[in-house]
Design an enzyme around this catalytic site. Structure first.
Site, PDB file in Angstrom:
ATOM      1  N   GLY A  75      -1.927   0.792  -6.835  1.00  0.00           N
ATOM      2  CA  GLY A  75      -1.955   1.371  -8.174  1.00  0.00           C
ATOM      3  C   GLY A  75      -2.472   0.364  -9.187  1.00  0.00           C
ATOM      4  O   GLY A  75      -3.671   0.137  -9.331  1.00  0.00           O
ATOM      5  N   GLY A  76      -1.561  -0.299  -9.879  1.00  0.00           N
ATOM      6  CA  GLY A  76      -1.918  -1.202 -10.982  1.00  0.00           C
ATOM      7  C   GLY A  76      -3.019  -2.199 -10.646  1.00  0.00           C
ATOM      8  O   GLY A  76      -3.949  -2.398 -11.443  1.00  0.00           O
TER       9      GLY A  76
ATOM     10  N   SER B 136       3.354  -1.963  -5.430  1.00  0.00           N
ATOM     11  CA  SER B 136       3.234  -3.324  -5.979  1.00  0.00           C
ATOM     12  C   SER B 136       2.415  -4.273  -5.104  1.00  0.00           C
ATOM     13  O   SER B 136       2.706  -5.471  -5.039  1.00  0.00           O
ATOM     14  CB  SER B 136       4.630  -3.905  -6.256  1.00  0.00           C
ATOM     15  OG  SER B 136       5.273  -3.146  -7.254  1.00  0.00           O
TER      16      SER B 136
ATOM     17  N   HIS C 136       1.952  12.261  -4.065  1.00  0.00           N
ATOM     18  CA  HIS C 136       2.357  10.988  -4.670  1.00  0.00           C
ATOM     19  C   HIS C 136       3.730  11.195  -5.324  1.00  0.00           C
ATOM     20  O   HIS C 136       4.010  12.261  -5.866  1.00  0.00           O
ATOM     21  CB  HIS C 136       1.323  10.547  -5.710  1.00  0.00           C
ATOM     22  CG  HIS C 136       1.551   9.151  -6.188  1.00  0.00           C
ATOM     23  ND1 HIS C 136       2.534   8.837  -7.097  1.00  0.00           N
ATOM     24  CD2 HIS C 136       0.955   7.969  -5.856  1.00  0.00           C
ATOM     25  CE1 HIS C 136       2.510   7.522  -7.312  1.00  0.00           C
ATOM     26  NE2 HIS C 136       1.559   6.977  -6.565  1.00  0.00           N
TER      27      HIS C 136
ATOM     28  N   GLU D  85       5.087   4.858   0.644  1.00  0.00           N
ATOM     29  CA  GLU D  85       5.276   4.272  -0.680  1.00  0.00           C
ATOM     30  C   GLU D  85       6.745   4.399  -1.095  1.00  0.00           C
ATOM     31  O   GLU D  85       7.157   5.453  -1.615  1.00  0.00           O
ATOM     32  CB  GLU D  85       4.407   4.999  -1.712  1.00  0.00           C
ATOM     33  CG  GLU D  85       2.928   4.887  -1.442  1.00  0.00           C
ATOM     34  CD  GLU D  85       2.114   4.944  -2.726  1.00  0.00           C
ATOM     35  OE1 GLU D  85       1.351   4.019  -2.965  1.00  0.00           O
ATOM     36  OE2 GLU D  85       2.295   5.909  -3.500  1.00  0.00           O
TER      37      GLU D  85
ATOM     38  N   GLU E  77       4.879  10.289  -8.010  1.00  0.00           N
ATOM     39  CA  GLU E  77       4.832  10.670  -9.434  1.00  0.00           C
ATOM     40  C   GLU E  77       4.576  12.167  -9.576  1.00  0.00           C
ATOM     41  O   GLU E  77       5.060  12.801 -10.521  1.00  0.00           O
ATOM     42  CB  GLU E  77       3.770   9.826 -10.156  1.00  0.00           C
ATOM     43  CG  GLU E  77       4.255   8.388 -10.342  1.00  0.00           C
ATOM     44  CD  GLU E  77       3.170   7.336 -10.442  1.00  0.00           C
ATOM     45  OE1 GLU E  77       1.996   7.694 -10.653  1.00  0.00           O
ATOM     46  OE2 GLU E  77       3.496   6.145 -10.296  1.00  0.00           O
TER      47      GLU E  77
ATOM     48  N   ASN F 136      -5.552   3.782  -6.551  1.00  0.00           N
ATOM     49  CA  ASN F 136      -5.116   4.954  -7.310  1.00  0.00           C
ATOM     50  C   ASN F 136      -5.100   4.553  -8.787  1.00  0.00           C
ATOM     51  O   ASN F 136      -4.206   3.840  -9.220  1.00  0.00           O
ATOM     52  CB  ASN F 136      -3.708   5.362  -6.831  1.00  0.00           C
ATOM     53  CG  ASN F 136      -3.091   6.451  -7.687  1.00  0.00           C
ATOM     54  OD1 ASN F 136      -3.778   7.085  -8.490  1.00  0.00           O
ATOM     55  ND2 ASN F 136      -1.792   6.675  -7.525  1.00  0.00           N
ATOM     56  N   TRP F 137      -6.106   4.997  -9.507  1.00  0.00           N
ATOM     57  CA  TRP F 137      -6.228   4.589 -10.923  1.00  0.00           C
ATOM     58  C   TRP F 137      -5.238   5.333 -11.821  1.00  0.00           C
ATOM     59  O   TRP F 137      -5.113   5.025 -12.990  1.00  0.00           O
ATOM     60  CB  TRP F 137      -7.660   4.814 -11.422  1.00  0.00           C
ATOM     61  CG  TRP F 137      -8.702   3.959 -10.759  1.00  0.00           C
ATOM     62  CD1 TRP F 137      -8.499   3.038  -9.763  1.00  0.00           C
ATOM     63  CD2 TRP F 137     -10.100   3.924 -11.039  1.00  0.00           C
ATOM     64  NE1 TRP F 137      -9.687   2.440  -9.413  1.00  0.00           N
ATOM     65  CE2 TRP F 137     -10.692   2.969 -10.187  1.00  0.00           C
ATOM     66  CE3 TRP F 137     -10.927   4.616 -11.932  1.00  0.00           C
ATOM     67  CZ2 TRP F 137     -12.058   2.691 -10.195  1.00  0.00           C
ATOM     68  CZ3 TRP F 137     -12.294   4.348 -11.941  1.00  0.00           C
ATOM     69  CH2 TRP F 137     -12.845   3.387 -11.079  1.00  0.00           C
ATOM     70  N   LYS F 138      -4.578   6.325 -11.284  1.00  0.00           N
ATOM     71  CA  LYS F 138      -3.632   7.151 -12.042  1.00  0.00           C
ATOM     72  C   LYS F 138      -4.291   7.673 -13.340  1.00  0.00           C
ATOM     73  O   LYS F 138      -5.506   7.864 -13.368  1.00  0.00           O
ATOM     74  CB  LYS F 138      -2.349   6.373 -12.331  1.00  0.00           C
ATOM     75  CG  LYS F 138      -1.782   5.697 -11.090  1.00  0.00           C
ATOM     76  CD  LYS F 138      -0.365   5.266 -11.264  1.00  0.00           C
ATOM     77  CE  LYS F 138       0.066   4.465 -10.048  1.00  0.00           C
ATOM     78  NZ  LYS F 138       1.481   4.263  -9.979  1.00  0.00           N
TER      79      LYS F 138
HETATM   80  C1  PEP Z   1       0.850   3.863  -6.458  1.00  0.00           C
HETATM   81  O1  PEP Z   1       0.994   4.422  -7.520  1.00  0.00           O
HETATM   82  O2  PEP Z   1       0.456   4.499  -5.480  1.00  0.00           O
HETATM   83  C2  PEP Z   1       1.166   2.448  -6.366  1.00  0.00           C
HETATM   84  C3  PEP Z   1       1.298   1.927  -5.194  1.00  0.00           C
HETATM   85  O3  PEP Z   1       1.310   1.779  -7.565  1.00  0.00           O
HETATM   86  P1  PEP Z   1       1.492   0.195  -7.767  1.00  0.00           P
HETATM   87  O4  PEP Z   1       0.528  -0.498  -6.842  1.00  0.00           O
HETATM   88  O5  PEP Z   1       1.189  -0.058  -9.198  1.00  0.00           O
HETATM   89  O6  PEP Z   1       2.910  -0.130  -7.402  1.00  0.00           O
END
Ligand code: PEP
Length: 249
Positions: free
Chosen positions: A233-234, A212, A98, A168, A100, A12-14
Site C-alpha cells: 500500500g503506502g 506495512s 481488500h 493481509e 478496507e 495498491n495506490w488506494k
Molecule cells: C494494503 O492496503 O493492501 C497494504 C498492504 O497497505 P500498507 O502496505 O500501507 O500496509
C-alpha cells in the site's frame, strides 16, 4: 532452491493520486522496471487513472490492475465499475476483498467470490485478499478465519493461472506493524493447505503477503516460506521505495 512460482509485487495506490502525480509515479516505476526481471510488477491506481496509467506504462513490463469491481458486467449500479470496464481500460488484474472494502462497504465472502468470478468473466486475474483482525489474532482464531475466508471468497473453479491470493493481516495494514517471518510463513502454509482442499492446483497459486511492506523489511518478509511476493500500500506511492521492494525479491 529455484522458485517455481514467479513472484509478483503489486502496488495498491488506494484513493491516492491525481493524474499528473500518478503519471510521474507510473513512469518512474516503468523506468525502474527495466532493471527488474526477477518478478512481475503491477500497479493498481484509482479507477479514474487506470486508463492513463495503462497508457503511461505501455511497452514496459509493468502491469495495471483495478482496486475493486462489481460482480455484474453492466446495469443500474451507480458509481460502480465492472470488471469488463477495467479490462477495457487496460487492466490485467483486479484486487477483490481488500479489508478496507470488507470494512467500509460491508463486503462479505460471498460478494468477494462473486467479484472474483466477475474478474474471470472479463479476462482479469483477481487478487483475493484475506486476513484476520487484531481481535481475531489475539483470540487465537487466525487460522479458522483464513479457512473461512478461503472457503467463502475463492470460487471453486479457481486455477493457479487465474488466481492470486494476498494474505493481509488487517492489523498490519498501514500501521507499520508486521507479523514475524515465522508468523507469515505459518499463515501461508496454512492458506496453501486450505486452498488444497478447494482446488487441485493449490501448490502453484501465488500467495502474496501484504501489510506495512517497505524497502527495508521486504527482503525478510519475502524470504518467509511460501511467500510469492507482496501487496504493497503506502510504500507503492513512491517509485524508488516500490522498486526497492521488487529488488528485494
Ligand atoms: C494494503 O492496503 O493492501 C497494504 C498492504 O497497505 P500498507 O502496505 O500501507 O500496509
Amino acid at each position: 532452491m529455484a522458485r517455481t512460482r514467479r513472484p509478483l509485487i503489486a502496488g495498491n495506490w488506494k484513493m491516492n493520486g491525481l493524474k499528473a502525480d500518478a503519471l510521474t509515479l507510473a513512469k518512474g516505476v516503468a523506468d525502474g522496471a527495466k532493471a527488474t526481471s526477477n518478478c512481475d510488477l503491477l500497479v493498481c491506481p484509482p479507477a479514474t487513472l487506470v486508463m492513463a496509467v495503462a497508457e503511461a506504462v505501455k511497452g514496459s513490463n509493468v502491469l495495471v490492475g483495478g482496486q475493486d469491481c462489481h460482480p455484474k458486467a453492466n446495469g443500474a449500479h451507480t458509481g460502480d465499475i465492472a470488471a469488463e470496464m477495467l479490462r477495457d481500460a487496460g487492466a490485467a488484474y483486479v484486487i477483490v476483498g481488500h479489508s478496507e472494502r470488507r470494512t467500509d462497504h460491508g463486503e462479505t465472502d460471498a460478494i468477494v467470490r462473486a467479484k472474483a468470478e466477475a474478474a474471470w468473466r472479463a479476462g482479469l486475474i483477481p487478487i483475493v485478499c484475506i486476513g484476520e483482525t487484531l481481535a481475531e489474532r489475539e483470540a487465537g482464531s487466525t487460522f479458522s478465519v483464513l479457512a473461512r475466508q478461503i472457503k467463502g471468497s475463492i470460487p471453486p473453479a479457481a486455477t493457479a493461472a487465474r488466481l492470486v491470493v494476498a494474505y493481509e493481516p488487517v492489523w498490519a495494514i498501514g500501521t507499520g506493524k508486521t507479523p514475524t517471518t515465522a508468523e507469515v510463513a505459518a499463515a501461508h502454509v496454512h492458506i496453501r493447505k486450505e486452498l488444497g482442499g478447494a482446488m487441485s492446483e493449490a501448490s502453484a497459486v501465488r500467495l502474496l503477503y501484504g501489510g506495512s511492506v517497505k524497502g527495508s523489511n521486504a527482503a525478510e518478509l519475502l524470504a518467509a516460506g511460501d511467500v510469492d511476493g507482496a501487496l504493497v500500500g503506502g510504500a507503492s506511492l513512491k517509485a524508488d521505495e516500490f522498486l526497492a521492494i521488487a529488488k528485494a525479491v
